[in-house]
Design a protein around this motif. Structure first.
Motif, PDB file in Angstrom:
ATOM      1  N   UNK A  59      -7.464   9.204 -12.896  1.00 58.16           N
ATOM      2  CA  UNK A  59      -7.163  10.646 -12.934  1.00 58.16           C
ATOM      3  C   UNK A  59      -7.531  11.296 -14.273  1.00 58.16           C
ATOM      4  N   UNK A  60      -8.629  10.858 -14.861  1.00 53.95           N
ATOM      5  CA  UNK A  60      -9.051  11.416 -16.141  1.00 53.95           C
ATOM      6  C   UNK A  60      -9.936  12.651 -15.982  1.00 53.95           C
ATOM      7  N   UNK A  61     -10.386  12.909 -14.760  1.00 54.07           N
ATOM      8  CA  UNK A  61     -11.170  14.113 -14.499  1.00 54.07           C
ATOM      9  C   UNK A  61     -10.225  15.203 -13.994  1.00 54.07           C
ATOM     10  N   UNK A  62     -10.100  16.271 -14.752  1.00 57.36           N
ATOM     11  CA  UNK A  62      -9.173  17.334 -14.392  1.00 57.36           C
ATOM     12  C   UNK A  62      -9.594  18.055 -13.112  1.00 57.36           C
ATOM     13  N   UNK A  63     -10.885  18.025 -12.796  1.00 53.17           N
ATOM     14  CA  UNK A  63     -11.413  18.779 -11.652  1.00 53.17           C
ATOM     15  C   UNK A  63     -11.252  18.051 -10.314  1.00 53.17           C
ATOM     16  N   UNK A  64     -10.920  16.767 -10.345  1.00 48.91           N
ATOM     17  CA  UNK A  64     -10.962  15.971  -9.116  1.00 48.91           C
ATOM     18  C   UNK A  64      -9.723  15.081  -8.975  1.00 48.91           C
ATOM     19  N   UNK A  65      -9.353  14.823  -7.717  1.00 51.60           N
ATOM     20  CA  UNK A  65      -8.226  13.931  -7.424  1.00 51.60           C
ATOM     21  C   UNK A  65      -8.651  12.931  -6.356  1.00 51.60           C
ATOM     22  N   UNK A  66      -8.582  11.653  -6.673  1.00 55.39           N
ATOM     23  CA  UNK A  66      -8.927  10.592  -5.735  1.00 55.39           C
ATOM     24  C   UNK A  66      -7.731  10.297  -4.840  1.00 55.39           C
ATOM     25  N   UNK A  67      -7.965  10.203  -3.526  1.00 57.34           N
ATOM     26  CA  UNK A  67      -6.896   9.873  -2.571  1.00 57.34           C
ATOM     27  C   UNK A  67      -7.429   8.922  -1.505  1.00 57.34           C
ATOM     28  N   UNK A  68      -6.494   8.242  -0.836  1.00 62.49           N
ATOM     29  CA  UNK A  68      -6.870   7.424   0.311  1.00 62.49           C
ATOM     30  C   UNK A  68      -7.133   8.323   1.521  1.00 62.49           C
ATOM     31  N   UNK A  69      -8.003   7.877   2.389  1.00 65.55           N
ATOM     32  CA  UNK A  69      -8.264   8.612   3.626  1.00 65.55           C
ATOM     33  C   UNK A  69      -7.067   8.468   4.567  1.00 65.55           C
ATOM     34  N   UNK A  70      -6.687   9.543   5.244  1.00 63.17           N
ATOM     35  CA  UNK A  70      -5.538   9.531   6.150  1.00 63.17           C
ATOM     36  C   UNK A  70      -5.841   8.780   7.435  1.00 63.17           C
ATOM     37  N   UNK A  71      -7.113   8.633   7.782  1.00 67.36           N
ATOM     38  CA  UNK A  71      -7.490   7.932   9.008  1.00 67.36           C
ATOM     39  C   UNK A  71      -7.718   6.442   8.767  1.00 67.36           C
ATOM     40  N   UNK A 110      -3.487  15.654   9.376  1.00 65.00           N
ATOM     41  CA  UNK A 110      -2.514  14.846   8.650  1.00 65.00           C
ATOM     42  C   UNK A 110      -1.697  15.740   7.735  1.00 65.00           C
ATOM     43  N   UNK A 111      -0.694  15.168   7.111  1.00 64.33           N
ATOM     44  CA  UNK A 111       0.141  15.900   6.155  1.00 64.33           C
ATOM     45  C   UNK A 111       0.442  15.001   4.966  1.00 64.33           C
ATOM     46  N   UNK A 112       0.109  15.461   3.771  1.00 61.16           N
ATOM     47  CA  UNK A 112       0.393  14.681   2.573  1.00 61.16           C
ATOM     48  C   UNK A 112       1.886  14.738   2.262  1.00 61.16           C
ATOM     49  N   UNK A 113       2.447  13.600   1.901  1.00 62.28           N
ATOM     50  CA  UNK A 113       3.885  13.495   1.662  1.00 62.28           C
ATOM     51  C   UNK A 113       4.231  13.858   0.222  1.00 62.28           C
ATOM     52  N   UNK A 114       5.513  14.143   0.011  1.00 62.35           N
ATOM     53  CA  UNK A 114       6.056  14.348  -1.333  1.00 62.35           C
ATOM     54  C   UNK A 114       6.298  12.967  -1.962  1.00 62.35           C
ATOM     55  N   UNK A 115       6.058  12.778  -3.255  1.00 61.62           N
ATOM     56  CA  UNK A 115       5.699  13.770  -4.287  1.00 61.62           C
ATOM     57  C   UNK A 115       4.204  13.901  -4.519  1.00 61.62           C
ATOM     58  N   UNK A 116       3.384  13.303  -3.613  1.00 64.67           N
ATOM     59  CA  UNK A 116       1.938  13.308  -3.831  1.00 64.67           C
ATOM     60  C   UNK A 116       1.358  14.719  -3.744  1.00 64.67           C
ATOM     61  N   UNK A 117       1.866  15.515  -2.798  1.00 66.75           N
ATOM     62  CA  UNK A 117       1.350  16.873  -2.683  1.00 66.75           C
ATOM     63  C   UNK A 117       1.717  17.685  -3.915  1.00 66.75           C
ATOM     64  N   UNK A 118       2.907  17.471  -4.465  1.00 66.98           N
ATOM     65  CA  UNK A 118       3.313  18.176  -5.692  1.00 66.98           C
ATOM     66  C   UNK A 118       2.446  17.752  -6.872  1.00 66.98           C
ATOM     67  N   UNK A 119       2.043  16.498  -6.886  1.00 67.07           N
ATOM     68  CA  UNK A 119       1.161  16.009  -7.954  1.00 67.07           C
ATOM     69  C   UNK A 119      -0.201  16.693  -7.881  1.00 67.07           C
ATOM     70  N   UNK A 120      -0.717  16.850  -6.670  1.00 64.59           N
ATOM     71  CA  UNK A 120      -1.988  17.558  -6.486  1.00 64.59           C
ATOM     72  C   UNK A 120      -1.864  19.001  -6.969  1.00 64.59           C
ATOM     73  N   UNK A 121      -0.763  19.654  -6.622  1.00 64.36           N
ATOM     74  CA  UNK A 121      -0.539  21.040  -7.043  1.00 64.36           C
ATOM     75  C   UNK A 121      -0.427  21.149  -8.563  1.00 64.36           C
ATOM     76  N   UNK A 138       0.837  -1.201   0.000  1.00 65.60           N
ATOM     77  CA  UNK A 138       0.000   0.000   0.000  1.00 65.60           C
ATOM     78  C   UNK A 138       0.874   1.253   0.000  1.00 65.60           C
ATOM     79  N   UNK A 139       0.573   2.190  -0.878  1.00 67.95           N
ATOM     80  CA  UNK A 139       1.393   3.390  -0.973  1.00 67.95           C
ATOM     81  C   UNK A 139       1.225   4.261   0.272  1.00 67.95           C
ATOM     82  N   UNK A 140       2.285   4.952   0.649  1.00 69.68           N
ATOM     83  CA  UNK A 140       2.259   5.810   1.834  1.00 69.68           C
ATOM     84  C   UNK A 140       2.252   7.265   1.378  1.00 69.68           C
ATOM     85  N   UNK A 141       1.063   7.858   1.356  1.00 69.85           N
ATOM     86  CA  UNK A 141       0.954   9.223   0.842  1.00 69.85           C
ATOM     87  C   UNK A 141       0.897  10.270   1.956  1.00 69.85           C
ATOM     88  N   UNK A 142       1.003   9.817   3.211  1.00 70.53           N
ATOM     89  CA  UNK A 142       0.965  10.768   4.325  1.00 70.53           C
ATOM     90  C   UNK A 142       2.214  10.656   5.183  1.00 70.53           C
TER      91      UNK A 142
END
Length: 262
Positions: free
Chosen positions: A155-167, A222-233, A1-5
């Motif tokens: 990630x085909x919808x430019x308006x939205x980003x799917x992520x796992x819940x931090x909790x 929580x805090x999103x980790x790099x490079x996931x936060x950069x991807x969101x930006x 499982x990826x660690x995005x936080x």
């Protein structure tokens, strides 16, 4: 499982780009909204640099589906049925533009073949039914729902980003990439230790959820980790850096075929 936080074994989390806090707001959504900070780290570290800190709302997957997801499917369904109806109107020499349901059904009497007439009337009824119903009453097909899920997942919808819940990583959330919100710097910088609602003087300057009892607590969860936060930006920036151009005349497409077949 990826660690995005970021795993911080501490009760106090510093405010930074990628910080996720509770009790935010989002357009069209009512409650249970979080926010992810997107203001640059250098701006957050200097008080005099910025007056506001900006964030993007995060909502639950089911809430997103009920509000934005179904709306997306309904609009797509309307456009698809409009295209079918327009094609049928052309084939049956019936005008489409500025025609209402009753007018189109009345003009369908000019179609001599009964099966073609009934098929045309079905298209008219379906199109105007879809235009009249609310998102809440819309019942999309299983195929359309599957397409929606796949597009969001990939990630085909430019308006939205799917992520796992931090909790709970088994649960999913959606970042609303076009719904930009703000908080005063003096409020945002204190989110690390928690901000009580009754200590916010200028509520109109802060896009936060407020309670009737004035006892909400706003705190970083929580805090999103790099490079996931950069991807969101990066995906957020794409919403505002697109350049729209007028399409070529459709006649040129036909000319291309003629040239190629010469």
């Amino acid at each position: 499982m990826r660690k995005i936080y970021v795993n911080r074994p501490t009760l106090v989390r510093p405010l930074t780009q990628g910080s996720i806090f509770n009790n935010g707001i989002a357009t069209k959504y009512k409650s249970s909204i979080s926010g992810i900070i997107i203001t640059a780290r250098c701006d957050l570290s200097h008080e005099a640099k910025v007056e506001y800190v900006y964030y993007l709302p995060i909502v639950g997957l089911k809430d997103w589906y009920d509000i934005d997801g179904k709306s997306c499917l309904l609009n797509k369904d309307i456009l698809a049925n409009q295209k079918k109806l327009m094609q049928s109107c052309t084939q049956n020499h019936i005008p489409f533009q500025q025609m209402g349901r009753d007018q189109l059904i009345q003009m369908s009497t000019s179609i001599e073949d009964i099966q073609r007439r009934n098929a045309f009337i079905s298209l008219v009824e379906r199109y105007f039914y879809l235009k009249s119903i609310s998102v809440e009453d819309y019942k999309p097909s299983n195929n359309n729902i599957e397409t929606l899920v796949n597009n969001l997942f990939e990630n085909k919808y430019l308006d939205y980003q799917l992520i796992e819940c931090w909790e709970d990583p088994s649960q999913l959330k959606v970042i609303l990439l076009r719904d930009l919100k703000r908080i005063e710097y003096k409020i945002a910088i204190n989110l690390s230790g928690g901000v009580e609602e009754n200590n916010i003087d200028s509520k109109e300057n802060n896009d936060l959820e407020y309670s009737e009892t004035n006892n909400n607590l706003y705190i970083i969860k929580a805090e999103m980790a790099s490079p996931y936060v950069e991807f969101v930006l990066q995906r957020f920036a794409q919403n505002f850096s697109r350049i729209g151009l007028e399409d070529m005349n459709e006649e040129k497409r036909n000319n291309m075929k003629i040239i190629i077949n010469q």
